[in-house]
Design a protein around this motif. Structure first.
Motif, mmCIF file in Angstrom:
data_model
loop_
_atom_site.group_PDB
_atom_site.id
_atom_site.type_symbol
_atom_site.label_atom_id
_atom_site.label_comp_id
_atom_site.label_asym_id
_atom_site.label_seq_id
_atom_site.Cartn_x
_atom_site.Cartn_y
_atom_site.Cartn_z
ATOM 1 N N ASP A 78 0.869 -1.176 0.000
ATOM 2 C CA ASP A 78 0.000 0.000 0.000
ATOM 3 C C ASP A 78 0.907 1.228 0.000
ATOM 4 O OD1 ASP A 78 -1.945 -1.876 0.265
ATOM 5 O OD2 ASP A 78 -2.675 -1.208 2.221
ATOM 6 N N PHE A 79 0.912 1.977 -1.095
ATOM 7 C CA PHE A 79 1.791 3.135 -1.201
ATOM 8 C C PHE A 79 1.162 4.352 -0.538
ATOM 9 C CE2 PHE A 79 3.776 0.457 -4.315
ATOM 10 C CZ PHE A 79 5.130 0.816 -4.241
ATOM 11 N N ALA A 80 2.024 5.245 -0.094
ATOM 12 C CA ALA A 80 1.581 6.473 0.571
ATOM 13 C C ALA A 80 0.765 7.332 -0.387
ATOM 14 C CB ALA A 80 2.790 7.253 1.085
ATOM 15 N N GLU A 81 -0.094 8.177 0.179
ATOM 16 C CA GLU A 81 -0.934 9.050 -0.632
ATOM 17 C C GLU A 81 -0.141 10.209 -1.229
ATOM 18 O OE1 GLU A 81 -4.024 8.580 -1.391
ATOM 19 O OE2 GLU A 81 -4.539 6.920 -0.049
ATOM 20 N N ALA A 90 1.469 6.653 -5.916
ATOM 21 C CA ALA A 90 0.802 7.258 -4.765
ATOM 22 C C ALA A 90 -0.650 6.791 -4.679
ATOM 23 C CB ALA A 90 0.869 8.776 -4.861
ATOM 24 N N GLY A 91 -1.019 6.311 -3.496
ATOM 25 C CA GLY A 91 -2.385 5.881 -3.242
ATOM 26 C C GLY A 91 -2.758 4.538 -3.830
ATOM 27 N N GLN A 92 -1.812 3.861 -4.472
ATOM 28 C CA GLN A 92 -2.105 2.582 -5.110
ATOM 29 C C GLN A 92 -1.796 1.416 -4.167
ATOM 30 O OE1 GLN A 92 -3.435 2.303 -8.305
ATOM 31 N NE2 GLN A 92 -3.595 4.544 -8.107
ATOM 32 N N GLU A 93 -2.463 0.300 -4.420
ATOM 33 C CA GLU A 93 -2.132 -0.934 -3.700
ATOM 34 C C GLU A 93 -1.904 -2.049 -4.724
ATOM 35 O OE1 GLU A 93 -6.214 -3.236 -2.535
ATOM 36 O OE2 GLU A 93 -5.703 -1.512 -1.255
ATOM 37 N N TYR A 94 -0.942 -2.903 -4.452
ATOM 38 C CA TYR A 94 -0.573 -3.978 -5.371
ATOM 39 C C TYR A 94 -0.391 -5.274 -4.594
ATOM 40 C CZ TYR A 94 0.823 0.016 -8.308
ATOM 41 O OH TYR A 94 0.842 1.188 -9.022
ATOM 42 N N ARG A 120 9.791 -4.517 -6.337
ATOM 43 C CA ARG A 120 11.072 -4.509 -5.624
ATOM 44 C C ARG A 120 10.942 -3.890 -4.237
ATOM 45 N NH1 ARG A 120 17.153 -2.917 -7.777
ATOM 46 N NH2 ARG A 120 18.175 -4.122 -6.127
ATOM 47 N N ALA A 121 10.023 -2.939 -4.105
ATOM 48 C CA ALA A 121 9.829 -2.306 -2.800
ATOM 49 C C ALA A 121 9.387 -3.312 -1.746
ATOM 50 C CB ALA A 121 8.803 -1.181 -2.921
ATOM 51 N N PHE A 122 8.732 -4.390 -2.172
ATOM 52 C CA PHE A 122 8.296 -5.407 -1.207
ATOM 53 C C PHE A 122 9.497 -6.007 -0.480
ATOM 54 C CE2 PHE A 122 7.074 -9.775 -0.054
ATOM 55 C CZ PHE A 122 5.933 -9.519 0.695
ATOM 56 N N TYR A 123 10.628 -6.122 -1.188
ATOM 57 C CA TYR A 123 11.825 -6.739 -0.603
ATOM 58 C C TYR A 123 12.781 -5.709 0.008
ATOM 59 C CZ TYR A 123 10.056 -10.516 -3.519
ATOM 60 O OH TYR A 123 9.246 -11.463 -4.095
ATOM 61 N N GLN A 124 12.757 -4.485 -0.518
ATOM 62 C CA GLN A 124 13.758 -3.505 -0.108
ATOM 63 C C GLN A 124 13.247 -2.485 0.905
ATOM 64 O OE1 GLN A 124 16.883 -3.519 -0.871
ATOM 65 N NE2 GLN A 124 16.977 -5.053 -2.507
ATOM 66 N N VAL A 133 6.390 3.248 0.507
ATOM 67 C CA VAL A 133 5.395 2.280 0.975
ATOM 68 C C VAL A 133 4.869 2.703 2.341
ATOM 69 C CG1 VAL A 133 4.991 -0.121 1.629
ATOM 70 C CG2 VAL A 133 6.475 0.417 -0.318
ATOM 71 N N ALA A 134 3.557 2.777 2.443
ATOM 72 C CA ALA A 134 2.947 3.075 3.742
ATOM 73 C C ALA A 134 2.798 1.806 4.566
ATOM 74 C CB ALA A 134 1.591 3.745 3.542
ATOM 75 N N VAL A 135 2.278 0.735 3.917
ATOM 76 C CA VAL A 135 2.037 -0.525 4.625
ATOM 77 C C VAL A 135 2.512 -1.685 3.740
ATOM 78 C CG1 VAL A 135 0.338 -2.053 5.686
ATOM 79 C CG2 VAL A 135 0.020 0.437 5.793
ATOM 80 N N ARG A 136 3.294 -2.584 4.321
ATOM 81 C CA ARG A 136 3.650 -3.839 3.654
ATOM 82 C C ARG A 136 2.902 -4.959 4.361
ATOM 83 N NH1 ARG A 136 9.745 -4.912 3.069
ATOM 84 N NH2 ARG A 136 9.660 -4.678 5.348
#
Length: 711
Positions: A78-81, A90-94, A120-124, A133-136
């Motif tokens: 969940d990316f930051a707004e 921004a504001g997206q979730e994957y 890649r942000a999921f790992y880094q 990233v706001a929430v992993r």
């Protein structure tokens, strides 16, 4: 994690519903791929275009159809707004999974492939650097499930945007949970340092020095999957090769790439790649060592080019109708010398000599009678006088004939190896019983390496765009050259551990190894943090490092669980049966590792005791008896190592072999012995202030040492 029970329940319900949508979309993708194949078969196109289209459609359908059962995603971002922090995301979730899933190719994905840049942000991402990233979120799935929505059992949230940093129990449980069967992918648990290696550019050659349990094999396989995803045309055009140490190892890793959506990658051993003949002969230890030595490349080159003669004794006289063309002897000598200087493959050199002789004739003919046709040139090129002269100057050769002549005739070998091999080494090379001809020769495994070298000197073999070499430290310099010929225009991923080198020619350092491999500029990166080998097992195995001829750092483990124990006994067979029965009380796979000469007898004893013991070639077996020589690269939840001294004494680098055996355990290690332990495994001598009490000789010591880092 959602911060109340009701919030958690609602979150799980939403994620299960999303998983149902993903499952339906995946089914539609599979059905659509099948329909595309059917439509493509009826499409009107040129032969080449139709073949390419058909291959792509069938490959896509096959990859989707062969995806193994399992959860369709393992994480969410969940990316930051704020666009300043998250940019375009921004504001997206994957949701992050092993393959991309969408209702339509042009629609936003329901699941993003773990190899996609955004994933890649999921790992880094971390609390210190959240990468927007706001929430992993990580998902916990039932290990026994088939990937149904009901198998989603839990989730964890890390609020990175708020600076929250915490260890994931889901990741820890996944790493530590018992397993039986082939190796699984680690897409859900890749660590940042592993991710850096996985995503390295295709043009970069990597060498990963990985201590046991650091995931170097998984890194190599996930790098292969990443390269296939990121550079599909370049990699598939050049091809990809995964080289393993033996077929048992290849069977163990065989399901990783398909689970990541990649099929059609060649997985092989080097022995299979160079197998011009079956192995029917056995070298002496001395002969094998010399044959694997890098100096043999020069000996073979000399033997091959000794057949070339730049001393033409007479001119070429070539009848052509009413004309007779003549090429002087000195010009023939110059042609051969020039081609030798260019150092082409032997067969290419022969054709260059032919072409230049014909060109010399053609120039004379055109000065005398005008331009010549292509038909005329071809006729002159195949004329008997030209072919006879070529056979004298640069004869056709066969690798088998060249090698057999070298290993059969002492005088030939002495002339060829002068200044390279000493007299004892030459004597070791000679066949004790020479065959009548190379056609009746019996070839050893090392002979096949030499034949491949000669074949490579004659004609360059087809190469690969990328080669992954696992357990690379055991390759000899001559074997490295065989791999180098297959990757001369591509990159490599080298995976190994110098401490686990067990062959007489095993690498002592990586720079020299990489030089033999033709990749001296490869980046060498160490992995020292273990995720699979528990701390207790790593601590016991690290005792051996100072006794090995390898300068590597000791393994460190993030795991504080695990048990490692050493038991002395008068009856190792009975103790092994008892240890296996105890291991059977726990979940997971069991490996019994013993010296090669003892493995079969132990397996029979276990079967006689009612324990269904299989060999290492049986994937998915609960209980496996493994000869020490084939244990490399394998892992088991519970390992029983039988008679360490016998393993050490079985071969020159037996201490390295024991190090391999001890580090196959990912939960519990039980060492059984009746012979005195190797010095490295003996407990420290106690400091006595008074004489120790006498011990009854008939009562064995039941436990020398027990290391425990957890329950």
């Amino acid at each position: 994690m959602p911060r109340s029970d009701s919030a958690l329940s609602d979150a799980l319900a939403r994620e299960r519903a999303h998983h149902d949508s993903c499952r339906a979309a995946l089914k539609a993708m599979v059905d659509g791929a099948r329909e595309q194949v059917a439509v493509g078969e009826d499409a009107s196109a040129s032969g080449a275009d139709a073949e390419v289209l058909g291959y792509r459609l069938r490959s896509q359908a096959k990859e989707l159809r062969e995806l193994p059962e399992g959860p369709l995603f393992f994480g969410r971002l969940d990316f930051a707004e704020d666009p300043r922090a998250a940019g375009d995301h921004a504001g997206q979730e994957y949701h992050i999974g092993r393959v991309r899933i969408a209702h339509d190719p042009s629609a936003p994905p329901l699941v993003v492939d773990w190899r996609a840049p955004v994933a890649r942000a999921f790992y880094q991402a971390s609390a210190r650097n959240p990468h927007g990233v706001a929430v992993r979120r990580r998902f916990g799935w039932s290990p026994a499930g088939r990937g149904d929505s009901a198998d989603l059992t839990g989730l964890e949230d890390e609020h990175l945007g708020e600076g929250e940093a915490r260890e994931s129990s889901i990741v820890a449980d996944e790493i530590e949970r018992p397993r039986i069967g082939p190796m699984r992918d680690i897409a859900a648990t890749i660590r940042p340092e592993q991710d850096d290696l996985v995503r390295e550019d295709l043009a970069t050659s990597l060498c990963v020095q990985g201590a046991p349990g650091t995931g170097k094999t998984a890194v190599g396989l996930h790098r292969a999957a990443y390269l296939l995803y990121t550079y599909p045309q370049r990699v598939r055009r050049g091809g990809m090769l995964i080289l393993g140490p033996n077929r048992a190892f290849l069977s163990y890793i065989s399901q990783v790439l398909p689970a990541l959506g990649e099929t059609g990658v060649r997985q092989s051993t080097l022995e299979d790649e160079i197998a011009r003949h079956p192995v029917t002969a056995q070298d002496s230890d001395a002969a094998a060592v010399v044959k694997h030595d890098a100096r043999m490349a020069e000996v073979l080159r000399r033997a091959l080019y000794a057949r070339v003669s730049a001393e033409a004794t007479q001119s070429l006289v070539l009848p052509d109708g009413s004309y007779r063309w003549r090429v002087p002897a000195d010009e023939l000598q110059r042609i051969v010398r020039d081609v030798r200087t260019e150092e082409p493959p032997y067969a290419v050199g022969r054709e260059r000599v032919r072409t230049r002789i014909v060109r010399a004739v053609q120039q004379q003919a055109e000065r005398r009678a005008g331009p010549r046709t292509d038909t005329w040139v071809q006729r002159i090129s195949r004329a008997r006088p030209v072919t006879a002269l070529l056979n004298a100057l640069w004869p056709t050769v066969h690798p088998e004939e060249t090698l057999a002549g070298l290993l059969t005739h002492p005088d030939t070998l002495a002339a060829t190896a002068e200044g390279v091999l000493d007299a004892d080494e030459q004597k070791a090379l000679l066949w004790p019983r020479p065959p009548r001809s190379h056609r009746s020769a019996r070839w050893s495994a090392a002979d096949l390496v030499l034949l491949d070298e000669l074949a490579g000197l004659t004609e360059r073999p087809a190469g690969y765009g990328h080669v992954v070499i696992d357990e690379a430290q055991d390759l000899s310099p001559m074997q490295c050259r065989a791999v180098a010929r297959r990757s001369s225009f591509g990159s490599v991923t080298v995976l190994g551990d110098l401490a686990q080198g067990t062959t007489p020619w095993a690498a002592r350092d990586w720079p020299q190894f990489l030089s033999h491999l033709g990749k001296p500029d490869a980046v060498v990166t160490p992995l020292t943090t273990g995720f699979r080998v528990p701390g207790a097992v790593a601590e016991l195995a690290n005792r051996l490092l100072e006794h090995l001829d390898a300068d590597v750092p000791p393994a460190r483990s993030l795991r504080r669980d695990g048990v490692a124990g050493i038991e002395a006994t008068h009856d190792t067979t009975a103790a092994t049966v008892a240890a296996v029965n105890t291991a059977m009380e726990h979940a997971g796979s069991i490996g019994v590792i013993a010296a090669d000469t003892e493995a079969q007898e132990l397996r029979r004893a276990l079967i006689a005791a009612g324990l269904p013991a299989s060999g290492p070639d049986t994937p998915g077996a609960r209980l496996t008896v493994v000869p020490a020589s084939t244990a490399k690269g394998l892992e088991y939840d519970h390992v029983v190592v039988v008679e360490p001294s016998a393993i050490v004494q079985a071969e020159p680098r037996g201490m390295n072999r024991l190090y391999v055996a001890l580090t196959r355990a990912v939960s519990r290690l039980h060492v059984v012995h009746s012979l005195p332990l190797p010095l490295a495994l003996r407990p420290p001598e106690p400091q006595h202030t008074e004489p120790p009490a006498s011990r009854t000789p008939s009562t064995p010591e039941t436990s020398d040492v027990r290391l425990s880092a957890g329950p």
